[in-house]
Write a protein that holds these residues in place. Sequence first.
Motif, mmCIF file in Angstrom:
data_model
loop_
_atom_site.group_PDB
_atom_site.id
_atom_site.type_symbol
_atom_site.label_atom_id
_atom_site.label_comp_id
_atom_site.label_asym_id
_atom_site.label_seq_id
_atom_site.Cartn_x
_atom_site.Cartn_y
_atom_site.Cartn_z
ATOM 1 N N LEU A 19 0.833 -1.214 0.000
ATOM 2 C CA LEU A 19 0.000 0.000 0.000
ATOM 3 C C LEU A 19 0.864 1.260 0.000
ATOM 4 O O LEU A 19 0.479 2.287 -0.572
ATOM 5 C CB LEU A 19 -0.944 0.010 1.201
ATOM 6 C CG LEU A 19 -2.020 -1.070 1.264
ATOM 7 C CD1 LEU A 19 -3.116 -0.700 2.265
ATOM 8 C CD2 LEU A 19 -2.666 -1.323 -0.088
ATOM 9 N N LYS A 20 2.009 1.180 0.653
ATOM 10 C CA LYS A 20 2.904 2.345 0.659
ATOM 11 C C LYS A 20 3.257 2.762 -0.761
ATOM 12 O O LYS A 20 3.436 3.943 -1.057
ATOM 13 C CB LYS A 20 4.194 2.009 1.424
ATOM 14 C CG LYS A 20 4.059 2.062 2.939
ATOM 15 C CD LYS A 20 5.371 1.633 3.585
ATOM 16 C CE LYS A 20 5.153 1.321 5.051
ATOM 17 N NZ LYS A 20 6.285 0.584 5.631
ATOM 18 N N LYS A 21 3.356 1.777 -1.638
ATOM 19 C CA LYS A 21 3.724 2.078 -3.029
ATOM 20 C C LYS A 21 2.527 2.535 -3.851
ATOM 21 O O LYS A 21 2.672 3.289 -4.802
ATOM 22 C CB LYS A 21 4.320 0.827 -3.693
ATOM 23 C CG LYS A 21 5.599 0.335 -3.062
ATOM 24 C CD LYS A 21 6.001 -0.990 -3.715
ATOM 25 C CE LYS A 21 7.165 -1.615 -2.963
ATOM 26 N NZ LYS A 21 7.389 -3.012 -3.342
ATOM 27 N N LEU A 22 1.354 2.059 -3.488
ATOM 28 C CA LEU A 22 0.211 2.204 -4.399
ATOM 29 C C LEU A 22 -0.919 3.098 -3.886
ATOM 30 O O LEU A 22 -1.707 3.612 -4.688
ATOM 31 C CB LEU A 22 -0.391 0.822 -4.715
ATOM 32 C CG LEU A 22 0.535 -0.178 -5.401
ATOM 33 C CD1 LEU A 22 -0.131 -1.544 -5.504
ATOM 34 C CD2 LEU A 22 0.916 0.310 -6.799
ATOM 35 N N ALA A 23 -1.048 3.227 -2.582
ATOM 36 C CA ALA A 23 -2.256 3.870 -2.047
ATOM 37 C C ALA A 23 -1.953 5.238 -1.463
ATOM 38 O O ALA A 23 -0.915 5.448 -0.830
ATOM 39 C CB ALA A 23 -2.881 2.974 -0.974
ATOM 40 N N ASP B 190 -3.554 -5.932 -4.826
ATOM 41 C CA ASP B 190 -3.960 -4.897 -5.786
ATOM 42 C C ASP B 190 -5.475 -4.937 -6.029
ATOM 43 O O ASP B 190 -6.131 -3.892 -6.113
ATOM 44 C CB ASP B 190 -3.228 -5.091 -7.120
ATOM 45 C CG ASP B 190 -1.724 -4.868 -6.991
ATOM 46 O OD1 ASP B 190 -1.291 -4.452 -5.890
ATOM 47 O OD2 ASP B 190 -0.998 -5.132 -7.962
ATOM 48 N N LEU B 191 -6.015 -6.147 -6.102
ATOM 49 C CA LEU B 191 -7.458 -6.292 -6.312
ATOM 50 C C LEU B 191 -8.233 -5.752 -5.102
ATOM 51 O O LEU B 191 -9.233 -5.027 -5.246
ATOM 52 C CB LEU B 191 -7.815 -7.768 -6.545
ATOM 53 C CG LEU B 191 -9.279 -8.071 -6.819
ATOM 54 C CD1 LEU B 191 -9.761 -7.381 -8.092
ATOM 55 C CD2 LEU B 191 -9.505 -9.585 -6.933
ATOM 56 N N ALA B 192 -7.761 -6.091 -3.918
ATOM 57 C CA ALA B 192 -8.418 -5.589 -2.700
ATOM 58 C C ALA B 192 -8.349 -4.063 -2.646
ATOM 59 O O ALA B 192 -9.328 -3.395 -2.276
ATOM 60 C CB ALA B 192 -7.754 -6.195 -1.470
ATOM 61 N N LEU B 193 -7.221 -3.513 -3.035
ATOM 62 C CA LEU B 193 -7.074 -2.058 -3.035
ATOM 63 C C LEU B 193 -8.035 -1.409 -4.021
ATOM 64 O O LEU B 193 -8.671 -0.383 -3.721
ATOM 65 C CB LEU B 193 -5.621 -1.703 -3.389
ATOM 66 C CG LEU B 193 -5.265 -0.228 -3.422
ATOM 67 C CD1 LEU B 193 -5.542 0.435 -2.073
ATOM 68 C CD2 LEU B 193 -3.787 -0.053 -3.794
ATOM 69 N N ARG B 194 -8.187 -2.009 -5.191
ATOM 70 C CA ARG B 194 -9.134 -1.471 -6.184
ATOM 71 C C ARG B 194 -10.566 -1.502 -5.636
ATOM 72 O O ARG B 194 -11.332 -0.552 -5.794
ATOM 73 C CB ARG B 194 -9.052 -2.278 -7.487
ATOM 74 C CG ARG B 194 -7.963 -1.832 -8.433
ATOM 75 C CD ARG B 194 -8.265 -2.268 -9.868
ATOM 76 N NE ARG B 194 -8.388 -3.714 -9.997
ATOM 77 C CZ ARG B 194 -7.357 -4.545 -10.149
ATOM 78 N NH1 ARG B 194 -6.129 -4.079 -10.192
ATOM 79 N NH2 ARG B 194 -7.559 -5.843 -10.274
ATOM 80 N N PRO C 134 -17.204 -4.676 -0.416
ATOM 81 C CA PRO C 134 -16.957 -5.973 -1.034
ATOM 82 C C PRO C 134 -16.938 -7.018 0.074
ATOM 83 O O PRO C 134 -16.426 -6.757 1.164
ATOM 84 C CB PRO C 134 -15.576 -5.830 -1.669
ATOM 85 C CG PRO C 134 -15.009 -4.559 -1.177
ATOM 86 C CD PRO C 134 -16.018 -3.830 -0.368
ATOM 87 N N LEU C 135 -17.509 -8.193 -0.141
ATOM 88 C CA LEU C 135 -17.408 -9.239 0.869
ATOM 89 C C LEU C 135 -15.989 -9.801 0.864
ATOM 90 O O LEU C 135 -15.287 -9.710 -0.145
ATOM 91 C CB LEU C 135 -18.411 -10.356 0.573
ATOM 92 C CG LEU C 135 -19.886 -9.952 0.548
ATOM 93 C CD1 LEU C 135 -20.771 -11.193 0.428
ATOM 94 C CD2 LEU C 135 -20.276 -9.162 1.790
ATOM 95 N N PRO C 136 -15.565 -10.348 1.971
ATOM 96 C CA PRO C 136 -14.200 -10.879 2.022
ATOM 97 C C PRO C 136 -13.980 -11.923 0.940
ATOM 98 O O PRO C 136 -14.858 -12.741 0.683
ATOM 99 C CB PRO C 136 -14.117 -11.517 3.412
ATOM 100 C CG PRO C 136 -15.233 -10.952 4.194
ATOM 101 C CD PRO C 136 -16.294 -10.542 3.229
#
Lengths: 470, 463
Positions: free
Chosen positions: A18-22, A85-89, B48-50
Amino acid sequence: MTDPGDGAFTAFRVGDRLKKLAQPPWEVFGERIRRYELHLNGARVEMIRAPVELEGYGLRLFRAADDQMGVGVAASTDLRDAGVDLALRDAEATARFARFPTRRVDLPSTAARSASVEVMDRDLWDHPLETLQRFVDALLRPFDGRKDVQPSFGSVRANLVDTTITNSEGLHRRFSHTLLEHEFAVKATGGPEGAPPGEFWVNGAARRPPIEHRVAVDVERWCRLAEDTRAGRSPATGPTRVVLTPEVLADILPAIVGFRMSGTARLRKMAPEPGATLGSPSVTILDDGLLPFGVGTAPSDDEGTTPSRRSLIEGGIARGGLYDLLHGGAFGEGSTGSGRRDAVQFPNWFHFSQSVGPRPTTIILSAGTGGTETELLEACGEGLLIEQLGYAFPDPVSGAFGGEIRSAYRIHQGRRAEPIRGGTLGGVVFAPPGSPSLLASIEAIGRQPELVGHLSSPAVVVDGMIIAGS
Amino acid sequence: MPSLRDAESDLARALARLERRTAYADVMAQRSSGHGLNLDRQTTSPRPLPMLEGAVFRAWDGATWVESAASGLTDHALVASVDHLLGRLPTTPGKAPPGESPTGHAEKTTVEQRPAADFGIEAQIEWAKTRLDWATAVPGIENAFVNLLFESDERLFLSTAGAVRHQRLQYALGAVVPLAIEGNRVETDRVAEGRTGGVEVLDAITEEVVMHASREAKELLSAKSPPTGMMNVLLDPSTTGTFAHESFGHGAEADQVLRGRSYLAPLLGKVLGPECLTLVDNGALPGGWGSIFFDDEGHDAQRTVLVDRGRFVEVLSDRESAAQLGRRPTGNTRRADFLSRPFVRMTNTYVEPGDRSFEELIAEAKDGVVLQNFMSGIEDPLGGNMQLKVKKGRRIEHGELTEIFSSTALSGKVLEFLQEIKGVSRASDMEFTSGACGKGHTDMLNTGTGGPYLLSRAVVGPG
């Protein structure tokens, strides 16, 4: 595994990404859990699960939106870069539409201290299966040579948890803790002819196994309650003075008091106004996030804030509330260290997938002057001693609770008399002034608190509880 | 869309390592994800769900099941899980586990008329805001909780007997809870619809039902306590379903029967209730919240009649309990998820409709209560007692519905309750409800319940 938390930096690994992307502010809560389970069928182990390994994280992003906050969330077990990355999106997408009525969130920083609390049992951590087996042996030993009372089913489960928390302010929080869950049912077949078998069925959670002597005492009690259940008769209908044990109160008070005194309830105008009368003058209730070996105790809450010991009700009068970062921000109160992903009513053994909210840790009903249980029975005079409800089914929003009486005794002339089973007991924890409620009807509070799950409380005498029986 | 079938060869390879040490092993891989929304007057929380992914391996060591599970489907995770199991297995395979091992390949997916994946965050928020507006259009109701949930649960089951079962279940749920607040008193009512399917499931949450719930919540603010004692009780469809599940279904689980923990054990084959009572568990019910295509031992889901016109005729079983009882598995072996052990579990449990009208049952009750909007129940499989809790009810006086009352608990002995059943209403009253069920106090999973109105007698009181 030789060292608590060896190699377990779940949140930190995600945080590095996250430090790099968020864009800040952001927060990551991570867990790595090893779980061990023994399942009993009677006195036989029918299944061994060893281990169940789970690693996952929940992340939050905080994005200012007009005069509110857009909080984006996501949780996953996928720790690969692509998974993060998917979770961040997902979190960024939800943040664009989410709204919470605060303009600020003050994430704890590197300077935030953590509390020094006892939350781990070393034997359980180092030797989980052996410790579970010893616990099972201690549970079964009292049945040696007994024919009329036997275990019918059960399970013991050890959770060895590494929790890590990091955020864009540089916080790095890491701690290890243990949780032992048990469920156990005792079946009695002796006693009166023709009566169906009696059962006493318990479940609970603690940071560490009880000592063997305590297990033996508990099992003897469960056996007696199972046997007495066979002879139990339905109670009479009507308002009744009752003695409620800590086990019964543990299903009611944390869920209802914890919610109604929280920032979540205050935001929806469901919380009592500070200064409102909620109970009898003998009622003082705290939330204690630092209680040694409490199942809600931790060095920090799930947002990285140090927990506290906080007065909720003093002398029957509403006082403080429970706040996490967001609700604390909304009311200008700051967090009380109550930002938790766990729940007291339907707890889950892993928390990273749950949402954060202001929730209780250990609810303490302060000891009173009612003395021992024997003295409480004497004070009660005529009534019922309620040992167990099927389940109290607390409704946090309305404050109502009630359930079937599974195990109880009639109190006659201040002493425990014949067993009672069946019928219902119910009421509300809070009520408008002048209306009956559990807290307003407490007549006496014992002086011997017991820690049961998320509650530490003595037994109490309550007048006028509505019983529906035969 | 990624599929667990992509991991099938890795799973099969891992499973093959167990074959030299056990007569039977299986693996269940799972991936669950989805999205949801919580909205009220103060907050909007799309989420989003986990994304949970992992696999559980199970092997028979000759006498006991041993399991190991791990999150993730990487080689490392699969190898580690199998290594843990190998450490617990004998060096050579022992005898086979009791029961049937399904074989063959099958693949099934929930049909979504309007796929949840196409229902974006903005559309969800608009849907929820509309329901919030409906709820708060009723004077005295200023707020409501609106919830949406769309969950995808994909499972792939492989066994050393050659079974390959792949299923994708799609759940959709919407709920509206109007809040009536006056001082310290807070009352609610609830409208909810949950089924397997897509966005079309939400169509049942109309303006009419939402506003009715708001009016009921408002009326509950001034409601008296429920009457107490033994009386005629007319259960609404949601409460009838909870009765079927909690009070009867748990006692009909074969593992409870075998461990001597069911009051129903000595009663199989006996008449327990009137001819109007037929009680079913049906994992193959189209759209059911508890519907599955296969259970977690690979057996097909099925409709199992537990009580046929009053006679208790069948129990719910897994491979092991079915073998011990000399019966066939009923497709009821379920894991809450890959982290949880399998047990005999219910799917959709309900009372079949009868031939009475609601009005006839009210008239027959004459005096008593109608209990509405189930909140919860808990089983007492050994003692045979029942406990149900409802959000609200109405008195029945002289054959007419009268005043409303709030939270109420019902208790009594199940067998006496069954014998007191006086009637069951028609198919037009039939409703299904979404719920969650634990085995004991853990391992919660989706179960459906249902039924029409059912008239009997029980003890009621505040709860």
